[in-house]
Design a protein around this motif. Structure first.
Motif: not given
Length: 412
Positions: A87-95
């Protein structure tokens, strides 16, 4: 798209293969590795909190740093789980949150924690996500660290971040290659297992076919011969009990002896066929039809036949002549063997020799041979047709205007 050994993955934009995420395929090894990493992380965090400078403000900084560590750990767990789910969006937010934690750690005076937050997620994300996402985090975390240091040491941070990115990229490529090898090995093992199952099934089918073939030969040869001998011997016993003359008994015993000899010859022929030996059949057909005075005609270029085809021709001719001998004695018999380009044809025809029988046949009355071929003992029409179909041929049998005809055609 399913992962296959031939799939060419674009590491910059594609998620890693599911079997390339972990270096080891063993769940136990992965579990032990997880505990080791957790222990090392705990040690680093303790050192980072204890070594916070700041004089009288150190306790307050330690409390703030502890809260930042809790946020960092929770965010790291979310980033890893979302990456495993792709899941790209949650990963980008966490980073993005982790990049902010890098700056916060540096401002609170924990350079060790800041460097750890810079390096570890870079390598981890190259294994779990598209490489461009790791590159984006590298730039964001490096920029946050440089801003927190007011521009000091930017070249060292950038070099360290680039080195971590290169190590993660090479490790990602190595894992992808290992995953391809594992998939190829798994497919090879599955193919070997399927091939072994197919070989076992083929061997079992061949064994069953061979058993059925041997059983059919035993029935055709021994059962037919022994039952006929038993009838003659039993008749001889009954004749002796009723005090018949010696000549009658001798005739029955001689007939039984002749049938035993014929059965022995047939048994040898059956054994030769089971061994796959090529046997001449022209002379055999002449010997079979000798008692009935049959005319044997051979058409085409004679050539050796296979053991199965030769045995089938011999068996069909024997059964047809046996039925003629039992139920149509006195008919004129013709045996015709025709060698075609890729077939062999056997035709056994009996014709009534007297005008009365000929008229009875043409009037529509069934000939004795017609009824006997269907209901007689031993091999019969069904057995002959079965033998022909097993070899890919055909058998046609039925009454004619003057008698009965049996026609066998086999591919050779």
């Amino acid at each position: 798209m399913p992962d296959t050994p031939t799939t060419r993955r674009r590491v910059w934009t594609d998620w890693p293969a599911s079997d390339a995420v972990h270096r080891s395929s063993s769940a136990h090894v992965r579990r032990v590795g997880g505990w080791v990493r957790a222990a090392l992380l705990a040690l680093v965090l303790v050192v980072a909190v204890v070594k916070v400078p700041g004089g009288s403000a150190a306790p307050l900084r330690r409390v703030a740093l502890s809260g930042l560590i809790v946020l960092m750990l929770a965010t790291s767990v979310v980033a890893r789980r979302m990456a495993l789910r792709r899941r790209l969006s949650p990963v980008a937010g966490a980073l993005a949150v982790l990049a902010a934690c890098v700056a916060g750690s540096q401002l609170l005076g924990s350079e060790l924690l800041a460097l750890g937050l810079l390096c570890v997620p870079i390598v981890s994300m190259t294994h779990l996500a598209p490489v461009w996402l790791a590159v984006a985090y590298t730039g964001a975390a490096d920029a946050a660290l440089v801003l927190a240091e007011a521009g000091r040491g930017w070249h060292v941070f950038s070099l360290l971040a680039g080195a971590c990115l290169l190590v993660g990229y090479l490790s990602r490529q190595d894992r992808e290659a290992r995953a391809v090898v594992w998939r190829l090995l798994a497919q090879e093992r599955a193919a070997r297992a399927a091939e072994q199952i197919a070989r076992d099934a083929q061997a079992e089918s061949a064994a069953l076919n061979e058993r059925a073939r041997i059983a059919r030969e035993i029935h055709d040869v021994l059962a037919h011969s022994l039952s006929a001998q038993l009838v003659h011997l039993e008749t001889a016993r009954l004749v002796l009990q009723h005090g018949a003359d010696t000549e009658k008994v001798t005739e029955l015993v001689v007939n039984a002896r002749r049938m035993a000899q014929e059965g022995l010859v047939e048994t040898r022929q059956a054994l030769s066929a089971l061994r796959g030996e090529h046997m001449p059949i022209t002379s055999t057909l002449a010997d079979m039809g000798g008692e009935l005075g049959a005319e044997v005609c051979v058409e085409g270029e004679p050539r050796p036949l296979g053991g199965e085809a030769s045995h089938a021709v011999r068996r069909v001719a024997q059964e047809a002549l046996t039925n003629i001998r039992k139920h149509a004695r006195g008919h004129v018999v013709t045996i015709r063997l025709e060698y075609g380009q890729d077939t062999v044809r056997l035709e056994v025809v009996d014709r009534a020799s007297g005008p009365d029988l000929s008229r009875g046949a043409t009037a529509g009355t069934p000939t004795p041979m017609a009824g006997a071929a269907v209901s007689g003992p031993g091999y019969g029409l069904r057995g002959m047709r079965e033998r022909a179909e097993i070899l890919g041929g055909s058998l046609d049998a039925g009454p004619t205007g003057e008698g009965f005809r049996v026609l066998l055609e086999l591919p050779v």
